[in-house]
Design a protein around this motif. Structure first.
Motif, PDB file in Angstrom:
ATOM      1  N   CYS A  60       1.199  -1.200   0.193  1.00  0.00           N
ATOM      2  CA  CYS A  60      -0.082   0.075  -0.111  1.00  0.00           C
ATOM      3  C   CYS A  60       1.305   1.061  -0.272  1.00  0.00           C
ATOM      4  CB  CYS A  60      -0.881   0.114   0.992  1.00  0.00           C
ATOM      5  SG  CYS A  60      -1.788  -1.747   1.174  1.00  0.00           S
ATOM      6  N   ILE A  61       0.393   2.399  -1.001  1.00  0.00           N
ATOM      7  CA  ILE A  61       0.830   3.789  -0.740  1.00  0.00           C
ATOM      8  C   ILE A  61      -0.026   4.680  -0.751  1.00  0.00           C
ATOM      9  CG2 ILE A  61       3.026   2.403  -1.973  1.00  0.00           C
ATOM     10  CD1 ILE A  61       1.956   4.071  -4.354  1.00  0.00           C
ATOM     11  N   SER A  62       0.556   5.875  -0.134  1.00  0.00           N
ATOM     12  CA  SER A  62       0.187   6.632  -0.864  1.00  0.00           C
ATOM     13  C   SER A  62       0.832   8.041  -0.837  1.00  0.00           C
ATOM     14  CB  SER A  62      -0.769   8.112   1.015  1.00  0.00           C
ATOM     15  OG  SER A  62       0.365   7.728   1.883  1.00  0.00           O
ATOM     16  N   GLU A  63      -0.230   9.033  -1.540  1.00  0.00           N
ATOM     17  CA  GLU A  63       0.645  10.105  -2.825  1.00  0.00           C
ATOM     18  C   GLU A  63       0.878  11.074  -1.891  1.00  0.00           C
ATOM     19  OE1 GLU A  63      -1.021  10.479  -6.392  1.00  0.00           O
ATOM     20  OE2 GLU A  63      -0.486   8.492  -7.373  1.00  0.00           O
ATOM     21  N   ARG A  64       0.005  11.378  -0.512  1.00  0.00           N
ATOM     22  CA  ARG A  64       0.275  12.824   0.522  1.00  0.00           C
ATOM     23  C   ARG A  64      -0.097  12.061   2.276  1.00  0.00           C
ATOM     24  NH1 ARG A  64      -4.875  15.417   0.988  1.00  0.00           N
ATOM     25  NH2 ARG A  64      -6.450  14.311   0.070  1.00  0.00           N
ATOM     26  N   LYS A  65       0.580  12.860   2.513  1.00  0.00           N
ATOM     27  CA  LYS A  65       0.427  12.367   4.064  1.00  0.00           C
ATOM     28  C   LYS A  65      -1.047  12.870   4.875  1.00  0.00           C
ATOM     29  CE  LYS A  65       5.503  12.657   5.606  1.00  0.00           C
ATOM     30  NZ  LYS A  65       6.305  13.172   6.018  1.00  0.00           N
ATOM     31  N   VAL A 111      -3.334  10.828   4.246  1.00  0.00           N
ATOM     32  CA  VAL A 111      -4.684   9.981   3.997  1.00  0.00           C
ATOM     33  C   VAL A 111      -4.540   8.733   3.749  1.00  0.00           C
ATOM     34  CG1 VAL A 111      -4.923  12.079   2.396  1.00  0.00           C
ATOM     35  CG2 VAL A 111      -3.705  10.292   1.456  1.00  0.00           C
ATOM     36  N   GLN A 112      -5.314   7.461   4.044  1.00  0.00           N
ATOM     37  CA  GLN A 112      -5.314   6.471   4.032  1.00  0.00           C
ATOM     38  C   GLN A 112      -4.307   6.167   2.842  1.00  0.00           C
ATOM     39  OE1 GLN A 112      -9.227   3.892   4.429  1.00  0.00           O
ATOM     40  NE2 GLN A 112      -8.943   5.266   6.916  1.00  0.00           N
ATOM     41  N   LYS A 113      -3.806   4.553   2.805  1.00  0.00           N
ATOM     42  CA  LYS A 113      -2.799   4.093   1.820  1.00  0.00           C
ATOM     43  C   LYS A 113      -3.540   3.399   0.827  1.00  0.00           C
ATOM     44  CE  LYS A 113       1.687   4.422   3.919  1.00  0.00           C
ATOM     45  NZ  LYS A 113       1.795   5.607   3.465  1.00  0.00           N
ATOM     46  N   LYS A 114      -3.878   3.320  -0.310  1.00  0.00           N
ATOM     47  CA  LYS A 114      -4.262   1.729  -1.297  1.00  0.00           C
ATOM     48  C   LYS A 114      -3.207   1.128  -1.771  1.00  0.00           C
ATOM     49  CE  LYS A 114      -7.469   4.667  -1.324  1.00  0.00           C
ATOM     50  NZ  LYS A 114      -8.844   4.947  -0.558  1.00  0.00           N
ATOM     51  N   SER A 115      -4.198  -0.073  -1.780  1.00  0.00           N
ATOM     52  CA  SER A 115      -3.801  -1.471  -2.406  1.00  0.00           C
ATOM     53  C   SER A 115      -2.487  -1.102  -3.733  1.00  0.00           C
ATOM     54  CB  SER A 115      -4.387  -2.696  -2.074  1.00  0.00           C
ATOM     55  OG  SER A 115      -4.699  -2.884  -0.914  1.00  0.00           O
ATOM     56  N   VAL A 116      -1.538  -1.133  -3.845  1.00  0.00           N
ATOM     57  CA  VAL A 116      -0.909  -1.108  -5.391  1.00  0.00           C
ATOM     58  C   VAL A 116      -1.041  -2.493  -5.978  1.00  0.00           C
ATOM     59  CG1 VAL A 116      -0.488   1.267  -5.355  1.00  0.00           C
ATOM     60  CG2 VAL A 116       1.497  -0.677  -4.426  1.00  0.00           C
ATOM     61  N   ASP A 117      -0.826  -3.094  -7.313  1.00  0.00           N
ATOM     62  CA  ASP A 117       0.105  -4.279  -7.587  1.00  0.00           C
ATOM     63  C   ASP A 117       0.536  -4.408  -7.343  1.00  0.00           C
ATOM     64  OD1 ASP A 117      -3.048  -4.887  -9.369  1.00  0.00           O
ATOM     65  OD2 ASP A 117      -1.733  -3.726 -11.225  1.00  0.00           O
ATOM     66  N   GLU A 118       2.338  -3.667  -7.602  1.00  0.00           N
ATOM     67  CA  GLU A 118       3.207  -4.129  -6.576  1.00  0.00           C
ATOM     68  C   GLU A 118       3.633  -2.658  -6.151  1.00  0.00           C
ATOM     69  OE1 GLU A 118       5.667  -5.755  -9.940  1.00  0.00           O
ATOM     70  OE2 GLU A 118       6.068  -3.187 -10.232  1.00  0.00           O
ATOM     71  N   GLY A 119       5.251  -3.143  -5.169  1.00  0.00           N
ATOM     72  CA  GLY A 119       5.800  -1.668  -5.151  1.00  0.00           C
ATOM     73  C   GLY A 119       7.019  -1.521  -5.533  1.00  0.00           C
ATOM     74  N   ILE A 120       7.211  -0.673  -5.770  1.00  0.00           N
ATOM     75  CA  ILE A 120       9.272  -0.654  -5.843  1.00  0.00           C
ATOM     76  C   ILE A 120       9.651   0.403  -4.714  1.00  0.00           C
ATOM     77  CG2 ILE A 120      10.403   0.304  -7.493  1.00  0.00           C
ATOM     78  CD1 ILE A 120       8.799   0.481  -9.336  1.00  0.00           C
ATOM     79  N   PHE A 121      10.643  -0.950  -4.169  1.00  0.00           N
ATOM     80  CA  PHE A 121      11.107  -0.154  -2.862  1.00  0.00           C
ATOM     81  C   PHE A 121      13.063   0.423  -3.201  1.00  0.00           C
ATOM     82  CE2 PHE A 121       7.695  -3.153  -1.613  1.00  0.00           C
ATOM     83  CZ  PHE A 121       7.348  -2.414  -0.197  1.00  0.00           C
ATOM     84  N   ILE A 122      12.841   1.246  -2.776  1.00  0.00           N
ATOM     85  CA  ILE A 122      14.463   2.048  -3.485  1.00  0.00           C
ATOM     86  C   ILE A 122      15.391   2.398  -2.025  1.00  0.00           C
ATOM     87  CG2 ILE A 122      15.189   3.997  -4.044  1.00  0.00           C
ATOM     88  CD1 ILE A 122      12.536   5.238  -5.491  1.00  0.00           C
ATOM     89  N   GLU A 123      16.204   1.858  -1.728  1.00  0.00           N
ATOM     90  CA  GLU A 123      17.239   1.578  -1.280  1.00  0.00           C
ATOM     91  C   GLU A 123      17.474   2.893  -0.303  1.00  0.00           C
ATOM     92  OE1 GLU A 123      22.283   0.926  -1.048  1.00  0.00           O
ATOM     93  OE2 GLU A 123      21.000  -0.149  -1.995  1.00  0.00           O
ATOM     94  N   ASP A 124      17.346   2.624   0.915  1.00  0.00           N
ATOM     95  CA  ASP A 124      17.704   4.130   1.781  1.00  0.00           C
ATOM     96  C   ASP A 124      16.779   4.848   1.588  1.00  0.00           C
ATOM     97  OD1 ASP A 124      19.045   5.523   4.489  1.00  0.00           O
ATOM     98  OD2 ASP A 124      20.050   6.557   3.029  1.00  0.00           O
ATOM     99  N   GLN A 155       8.741   3.798  -4.050  1.00  0.00           N
ATOM    100  CA  GLN A 155       8.470   4.891  -4.893  1.00  0.00           C
ATOM    101  C   GLN A 155       7.376   5.674  -5.143  1.00  0.00           C
ATOM    102  OE1 GLN A 155      10.459   4.135  -8.711  1.00  0.00           O
ATOM    103  NE2 GLN A 155       8.071   4.649  -9.693  1.00  0.00           N
ATOM    104  N   GLY A 156       6.349   6.802  -5.063  1.00  0.00           N
ATOM    105  CA  GLY A 156       5.608   7.259  -4.959  1.00  0.00           C
ATOM    106  C   GLY A 156       4.701   7.424  -3.513  1.00  0.00           C
ATOM    107  N   ASP A 157       5.105   6.779  -2.164  1.00  0.00           N
ATOM    108  CA  ASP A 157       4.807   6.585  -1.213  1.00  0.00           C
ATOM    109  C   ASP A 157       5.124   8.198  -0.246  1.00  0.00           C
ATOM    110  OD1 ASP A 157       2.832   5.644   0.946  1.00  0.00           O
ATOM    111  OD2 ASP A 157       4.678   5.873   2.016  1.00  0.00           O
ATOM    112  N   ALA A 158       4.332   8.901   0.008  1.00  0.00           N
ATOM    113  CA  ALA A 158       4.390   9.873   0.591  1.00  0.00           C
ATOM    114  C   ALA A 158       5.339   9.495   1.978  1.00  0.00           C
ATOM    115  CB  ALA A 158       2.945  10.180   1.265  1.00  0.00           C
TER     116      ALA A 158
END
Length: 144
Positions: free
Chosen positions: A8-13, A15-28, A32-35
């Motif tokens: 789950c991600i949200s584009e701004r702080k 608000v509730q997060k929404k499920s996404v198909d996949e998350g791209i995790f960026i080191e440190d 991606q796309g999560d507030a």
């Protein structure tokens, strides 16, 4: 061994997060796309699926992301995982940095239920190695 139930991600702080198909995790950084991503110790939040189910059985009726969690994980009682524990899911490596947090004022779940599980059940991690995670992926404690 555990299983990812939702990413789950949200584009701004705030608000509730929404499920996404996949998350791209960026080191440190985080997802991606999560507030809430950034160069700090709470880059990714995790919550036990079993705790969400139990809370819903009390009448909460919440969906994935409602608590502000990035990952819903089945198979681990996350609040009892010590700080410093390292999880691996695909190429993604997460190090647990914090257990629980203070709930912000005005949480809709607390207003409805008189309780919220994220402050005591949620855990936080930083991304040691990036990659992609999607629902259904296996997650393990490194060294298990």
């Amino acid at each position: 061994m555990g299983k990812i139930i939702a990413v789950c991600i949200s584009e701004r702080k705030g608000v509730q997060k929404k499920s996404v198909d996949e998350g791209i995790f960026i080191e440190d950084f985080g997802i991606q796309g999560d507030a809430h991503a950034g160069k700090w110790h709470r880059q990714v939040s995790l919550l036990s699926h079993e705790k969400v189910v139990a809370f819903n059985e009390l009448g909460a009726g919440v969906e994935s992301g409602a608590f502000g969690e990035n990952l819903i994980v089945e198979g681990y009682d996350l609040k009892n995982i010590p700080v410093g524990t390292v999880f691996k899911c695909n190429d993604v490596v997460l190090e647990i940095t914090q257990i629980g947090k203070k709930c912000h004022n005005g949480c809709e779940i607390f207003k409805k239920m008189g309780d919220c599980i994220m402050p005591r059940e949620g855990i936080f991690a930083r991304v040691l190695n990036g990659g992609t995670i999607k629902s259904g992926d296996e997650i393990v404690i490194k060294g298990e």
